[in-house]
Design a protein around this motif. Structure first.
Motif, PDB file in Angstrom:
ATOM      1  N   LYS A 115       0.644  -1.529   0.002  1.00  0.00           N
ATOM      2  CA  LYS A 115       0.023   0.515   0.183  1.00  0.00           C
ATOM      3  C   LYS A 115       1.042   0.999   0.665  1.00  0.00           C
ATOM      4  O   LYS A 115       0.429   2.057  -0.798  1.00  0.00           O
ATOM      5  N   ASP A 140       2.311   1.751  -3.617  1.00  0.00           N
ATOM      6  CA  ASP A 140       1.310   1.921  -4.299  1.00  0.00           C
ATOM      7  C   ASP A 140       1.760   3.499  -3.702  1.00  0.00           C
ATOM      8  O   ASP A 140       1.133   5.159  -5.449  1.00  0.00           O
ATOM      9  N   ASP A 141       0.981   3.876  -2.902  1.00  0.00           N
ATOM     10  CA  ASP A 141       0.544   5.821  -2.022  1.00  0.00           C
ATOM     11  C   ASP A 141       1.924   6.623  -3.221  1.00  0.00           C
ATOM     12  O   ASP A 141       2.299   7.344  -3.689  1.00  0.00           O
ATOM     13  N   ALA A 186       2.390   6.772  -6.387  1.00  0.00           N
ATOM     14  CA  ALA A 186       0.602   7.982  -7.419  1.00  0.00           C
ATOM     15  C   ALA A 186       1.917   9.400  -6.973  1.00  0.00           C
ATOM     16  O   ALA A 186       1.738  10.151  -7.825  1.00  0.00           O
TER      17      ALA A 186
END
Length: 85
Positions: free
Chosen positions: A49, A52-53, A56
């Motif tokens: 996670k 992914d952050d 982004a």
């Protein structure tokens, strides 16, 4: 400039002239220090996670820097390099 100075330079060149939101400097610094800590062994693992952050944020940062670069080229504030024929 070396990577540890880029955040300061972004602030001086773009944030203070209101061309870049300071959140992008924060994104850059966060990613830089993450990379630094991974390379020096301070961080040994990271959750999917979190990855992914970070991805982004990097994509958003890259998109904003492209926008600024395009605008500067259009305003002819940076030099265009033309190939010799």
């Amino acid at each position: 400039p070396s990577p540890e100075h880029i955040g300061e330079m972004l602030t001086e060149v773009f944030v203070k002239k209101r061309r870049l939101d300071k959140k992008f400097v924060e994104h850059y610094n966060e990613i830089y220090f993450l990379m630094h800590n991974i390379l020096h062994g301070s961080i040994k693992s990271i959750r999917g996670k979190e990855v992914d952050d970070h991805i982004a944020k990097v994509e958003e940062f890259e998109k904003e820097m492209r926008r600024i670069t395009t605008r500067l080229i259009e305003e002819e504030k940076i030099i265009r390099i033309q190939e010799k024929k």
